[in-house]
Write an enzyme that holds these catalytic residues in place. Structure first.
Site, PDB file in Angstrom:
ATOM      1  N   ARG A 149       3.838  -9.334  -5.107  1.00 14.23           N
ATOM      2  CA  ARG A 149       2.458  -8.928  -4.777  1.00 14.23           C
ATOM      3  C   ARG A 149       1.520  -9.151  -5.956  1.00 14.23           C
ATOM      4  O   ARG A 149       0.370  -9.556  -5.775  1.00 14.23           O
ATOM      5  CB  ARG A 149       2.436  -7.459  -4.337  1.00 14.23           C
ATOM      6  CG  ARG A 149       3.004  -7.274  -2.937  1.00 14.23           C
ATOM      7  CD  ARG A 149       3.330  -5.829  -2.649  1.00 14.23           C
ATOM      8  NE  ARG A 149       2.169  -4.984  -2.510  1.00 14.23           N
ATOM      9  CZ  ARG A 149       2.213  -3.643  -2.596  1.00 14.23           C
ATOM     10  NH1 ARG A 149       3.353  -3.033  -2.812  1.00 14.23           N
ATOM     11  NH2 ARG A 149       1.122  -2.943  -2.454  1.00 14.23           N
ATOM     12  N   ARG A 208       7.305   2.536   1.050  1.00 12.61           N
ATOM     13  CA  ARG A 208       6.866   1.347   1.772  1.00 12.61           C
ATOM     14  C   ARG A 208       7.830   0.212   1.433  1.00 12.61           C
ATOM     15  O   ARG A 208       8.177   0.050   0.259  1.00 12.61           O
ATOM     16  CB  ARG A 208       5.449   0.956   1.298  1.00 12.61           C
ATOM     17  CG  ARG A 208       4.341   1.630   2.084  1.00 12.61           C
ATOM     18  CD  ARG A 208       2.982   1.395   1.489  1.00 12.61           C
ATOM     19  NE  ARG A 208       2.661   0.009   1.158  1.00 12.61           N
ATOM     20  CZ  ARG A 208       1.460  -0.408   0.769  1.00 12.61           C
ATOM     21  NH1 ARG A 208       0.459   0.451   0.666  1.00 12.61           N
ATOM     22  NH2 ARG A 208       1.244  -1.666   0.474  1.00 12.61           N
ATOM     23  N   ARG A 239      -9.132 -10.773   0.413  1.00 13.79           N
ATOM     24  CA  ARG A 239      -8.014 -10.951  -0.516  1.00 13.79           C
ATOM     25  C   ARG A 239      -8.004 -12.369  -1.099  1.00 13.79           C
ATOM     26  O   ARG A 239      -7.165 -12.681  -1.926  1.00 13.79           O
ATOM     27  CB  ARG A 239      -6.681 -10.778   0.215  1.00 13.79           C
ATOM     28  CG  ARG A 239      -6.207  -9.359   0.484  1.00 13.79           C
ATOM     29  CD  ARG A 239      -5.666  -8.699  -0.744  1.00 13.79           C
ATOM     30  NE  ARG A 239      -4.413  -8.009  -0.700  1.00 13.79           N
ATOM     31  CZ  ARG A 239      -4.176  -6.807  -0.212  1.00 13.79           C
ATOM     32  NH1 ARG A 239      -5.092  -6.137   0.427  1.00 13.79           N
ATOM     33  NH2 ARG A 239      -3.001  -6.253  -0.343  1.00 13.79           N
ATOM     34  N   ARG A 271       5.926   5.284  -5.785  1.00 17.42           N
ATOM     35  CA  ARG A 271       5.075   5.788  -4.692  1.00 17.42           C
ATOM     36  C   ARG A 271       5.916   6.117  -3.456  1.00 17.42           C
ATOM     37  O   ARG A 271       6.826   5.383  -3.100  1.00 17.42           O
ATOM     38  CB  ARG A 271       4.033   4.724  -4.352  1.00 17.42           C
ATOM     39  CG  ARG A 271       3.112   5.108  -3.212  1.00 17.42           C
ATOM     40  CD  ARG A 271       1.847   4.311  -3.242  1.00 17.42           C
ATOM     41  NE  ARG A 271       2.044   2.923  -2.840  1.00 17.42           N
ATOM     42  CZ  ARG A 271       1.046   2.045  -2.748  1.00 17.42           C
ATOM     43  NH1 ARG A 271      -0.187   2.408  -3.048  1.00 17.42           N
ATOM     44  NH2 ARG A 271       1.279   0.808  -2.390  1.00 17.42           N
ATOM     45  N   LYS A 330      -7.207   2.152  -5.050  1.00 19.56           N
ATOM     46  CA  LYS A 330      -8.305   1.837  -4.122  1.00 19.56           C
ATOM     47  C   LYS A 330      -8.236   2.700  -2.861  1.00 19.56           C
ATOM     48  O   LYS A 330      -9.251   3.198  -2.400  1.00 19.56           O
ATOM     49  CB  LYS A 330      -8.262   0.361  -3.688  1.00 19.56           C
ATOM     50  CG  LYS A 330      -8.372  -0.639  -4.811  1.00 19.56           C
ATOM     51  CD  LYS A 330      -8.468  -2.061  -4.275  1.00 19.56           C
ATOM     52  CE  LYS A 330      -7.275  -2.510  -3.467  1.00 19.56           C
ATOM     53  NZ  LYS A 330      -6.002  -2.539  -4.210  1.00 19.56           N
TER      54      LYS A 330
HETATM   55  P1  AMP Z   1      -2.219  -3.130   1.008  1.00 15.53           P
HETATM   56  O1  AMP Z   1      -1.886  -1.891   1.754  1.00 15.53           O
HETATM   57  O2  AMP Z   1      -3.682  -3.404   0.927  1.00 15.53           O
HETATM   58  O3  AMP Z   1      -1.515  -3.214  -0.335  1.00 15.53           O
HETATM   59  O4  AMP Z   1      -1.627  -4.349   1.883  1.00 15.53           O
HETATM   60  C1  AMP Z   1      -0.250  -4.457   2.134  1.00 15.53           C
HETATM   61  C2  AMP Z   1       0.072  -5.866   2.574  1.00 15.53           C
HETATM   62  O5  AMP Z   1      -0.628  -6.179   3.787  1.00 15.53           O
HETATM   63  C3  AMP Z   1      -0.340  -6.975   1.605  1.00 15.53           C
HETATM   64  O6  AMP Z   1       0.631  -7.181   0.581  1.00 15.53           O
HETATM   65  C4  AMP Z   1      -0.458  -8.172   2.545  1.00 15.53           C
HETATM   66  O7  AMP Z   1       0.818  -8.668   2.905  1.00 15.53           O
HETATM   67  C5  AMP Z   1      -1.059  -7.528   3.778  1.00 15.53           C
HETATM   68  N1  AMP Z   1      -2.545  -7.560   3.751  1.00 15.53           N
HETATM   69  C6  AMP Z   1      -3.392  -6.492   3.638  1.00 15.53           C
HETATM   70  N2  AMP Z   1      -4.668  -6.906   3.650  1.00 15.53           N
HETATM   71  C7  AMP Z   1      -4.636  -8.259   3.775  1.00 15.53           C
HETATM   72  C8  AMP Z   1      -5.630  -9.264   3.827  1.00 15.53           C
HETATM   73  N3  AMP Z   1      -6.927  -8.997   3.734  1.00 15.53           N
HETATM   74  N4  AMP Z   1      -5.212 -10.572   3.974  1.00 15.53           N
HETATM   75  C9  AMP Z   1      -3.915 -10.875   4.060  1.00 15.53           C
HETATM   76  N5  AMP Z   1      -2.926  -9.970   3.993  1.00 15.53           N
HETATM   77  C10 AMP Z   1      -3.268  -8.671   3.854  1.00 15.53           C
END
Ligand code: AMP
Length: 208
Positions: free
Chosen positions: A166, A155, A88, A122, A13
């Site tokens: 996750r 990360r 989410r 990654r 994404k």
């Molecule tokens: P991502 O980079 O989108 O994979 O997000 C990394 C982490 O940030 C996720 O595993 C959540 O812990 C947190 N996170 C990102 N977006 C959200 C969201 N909309 N609501 C809650 N937690 C979020």
């Protein structure tokens, strides 16, 4: 165009949002990036968020909603945006609908089994945020960013034990949004199991 990119972690994404946003001349808004930046800057929201992120859980809705509301108020988001990582869960989708109208939701459909290794392999540049994969898209020089030579990092939430958490969070809380947006007739599903170029073509087909 107000667009949401929906899909499991590692489906591509972020990469595709970056490309499509540049093409459509609208901002790419990633709540994950915003949260990581808050963590790195040590802001109060960042301090709250880190613990949840490193456990593979969702950061509490009010924390993320406040950040998003502020971001959507910025002038560049007025003519549209691509949201990557928000909503989410169904509550977040309802909050989003009360903030703005969404025109289209692109769902990145892929078998989760294909994603675990992709995430674990990654690596990212802590300076320019370029994303690599040690197997399928390695840097030219071992563990150094092609653009700026900075040492790449993993990360903290791409470690295998967190990746599993996750996926669980995704299945329990985020996947129900597929149905939610289908019912609202906003969903466009694309196959996300190809190369980045193949996925980009699918994205272009449903957006342009
Ligand atoms: P991502 O980079 O989108 O994979 O997000 C990394 C982490 O940030 C996720 O595993 C959540 O812990 C947190 N996170 C990102 N977006 C959200 C969201 N909309 N609501 C809650 N937690 C979020």
């Amino acid at each position: 165009m107000r667009i949401v990119f929906l899909g499991p972690p590692g489906a591509g994404k972020g990469t595709q949002a970056e490309l499509a946003a540049a093409r459509l001349k609208i901002p790419h808004i990633s709540t994950g990036d915003m949260l990581r930046s808050a963590v790195a800057r040590g802001t109060p929201a960042g301090k709250d968020a880190a613990e949840f992120m490193n456990a593979g859980k969702l950061v509490p809705d009010p924390v993320v909603l406040k950040m998003l509301e502020e971001r959507l108020r910025e002038p560049d988001a007025r003519s549209g945006f691509i949201l990557d990582g928000y909503p989410r869960n169904v509550e977040q989708a309802i909050s989003l609908a009360s903030l703005t109208q969404i025109d289209r939701v692109v769902f990145f459909s892929i078998d989760l089994g294909a994603l675990e290794d992709r995430l674990v392999e990654r690596r990212v540049c802590p300076q320019c945020q370029a994303v690599y994969n040690l197997k399928s898209n390695p840097p030219r020089v071992d563990l150094r960013c092609d653009r700026d030579g900075i040492t790449l990092v993993q990360r903290p939430d791409d470690r295998r034990e967190v990746v599993e958490a996750r996926f669980k969070t995704y299945l329990e809380q985020t996947e129900p949004l597929v149905r939610h947006y289908q019912e609202l007739k906003l969903l466009q599903t694309i196959r996300a199991d190809g190369t980045p170029e193949a996925i980009a073509k699918e994205v272009t087909k449903v957006l342009d």
